[in-house]
Design a protein around this motif. Structure first.
Motif, PDB file in Angstrom:
ATOM      1  N   THR A   1      -8.370   1.419  -4.758  1.00  0.00           N
ATOM      2  CA  THR A   1      -7.098   1.043  -4.682  1.00  0.00           C
ATOM      3  C   THR A   1      -6.739  -0.138  -5.131  1.00  0.00           C
ATOM      4  O   THR A   1      -5.812  -0.357  -5.750  1.00  0.00           O
TER       5      THR A   1
ATOM      6  N   ARG B   1      -2.815   2.192 -12.467  1.00  0.00           N
ATOM      7  CA  ARG B   1      -2.647   3.477 -11.581  1.00  0.00           C
ATOM      8  C   ARG B   1      -3.247   4.703 -12.076  1.00  0.00           C
ATOM      9  O   ARG B   1      -4.015   5.357 -11.440  1.00  0.00           O
TER      10      ARG B   1
ATOM     11  N   ARG C   1       1.094   9.308  -5.729  1.00  0.00           N
ATOM     12  CA  ARG C   1       1.289  10.516  -5.537  1.00  0.00           C
ATOM     13  C   ARG C   1       2.197  11.116  -6.474  1.00  0.00           C
ATOM     14  O   ARG C   1       2.395  12.357  -6.902  1.00  0.00           O
TER      15      ARG C   1
ATOM     16  N   LYS D   1       0.831  -1.105  -0.137  1.00  0.00           N
ATOM     17  CA  LYS D   1      -0.008   0.012   0.003  1.00  0.00           C
ATOM     18  C   LYS D   1       0.803   1.170  -0.018  1.00  0.00           C
ATOM     19  O   LYS D   1       0.535   2.057  -0.817  1.00  0.00           O
TER      20      LYS D   1
ATOM     21  N   ASP E   1       0.858   3.858  -2.982  1.00  0.00           N
ATOM     22  CA  ASP E   1       0.320   5.309  -2.842  1.00  0.00           C
ATOM     23  C   ASP E   1       1.652   6.303  -3.093  1.00  0.00           C
ATOM     24  O   ASP E   1       1.217   7.500  -3.641  1.00  0.00           O
ATOM     25  N   TYR E   2       2.597   5.970  -3.155  1.00  0.00           N
ATOM     26  CA  TYR E   2       3.826   6.519  -3.348  1.00  0.00           C
ATOM     27  C   TYR E   2       3.661   6.871  -5.091  1.00  0.00           C
ATOM     28  O   TYR E   2       3.922   8.109  -5.404  1.00  0.00           O
TER      29      TYR E   2
END
Length: 103
Positions: free
Chosen positions: A98, A83, A67, A59, A63-64
């Motif tokens: 997600t 993504r 972002r 996760k 998330d990285y």
């Protein structure tokens, strides 16, 4: 924080700020070409996704990548197209999205 060079695509690299989660990443012991395949080749994608599914920091990795809007490679078990879909759905108000990374 330590800065390191990370391969982002064949022939490209960039500097990024290493975070704590990278130390626990299951991909750390695998060759980068498992996660960064040439455009049009997908033979390593199932292998990369299997490694990511077993990763304790999947996760934070995903998330990285979301972002940073990573354009290449498998991050957190997601391909660039997956993504992009996650970001598109989140932009439509589906913040909880997600898990589009099965496969």
């Amino acid at each position: 924080r330590e800065r390191t060079m990370e391969r982002t695509h064949i022939g490209e690299s960039r500097e990024f700020e290493e975070t704590e989660w990278t130390e626990e990443a299951a991909c750390a012991g695998h060759p980068t070409n498992v996660f960064f395949v040439d455009v049009g080749q997908s033979s390593n994608i199932p292998t990369a996704k299997a490694i990511c599914r077993s990763c304790p920091v999947q996760k934070p990795c995903l998330d990285y990548a979301l972002r940073q809007k990573e354009e290449f490679g498998i991050w957190g078990g997601a391909t660039p197209a997956e993504r992009e879909n996650i970001l598109r759905l989140r932009a439509l108000g589906m913040r909880h999205v997600t898990d589009l990374t099965r496969g």
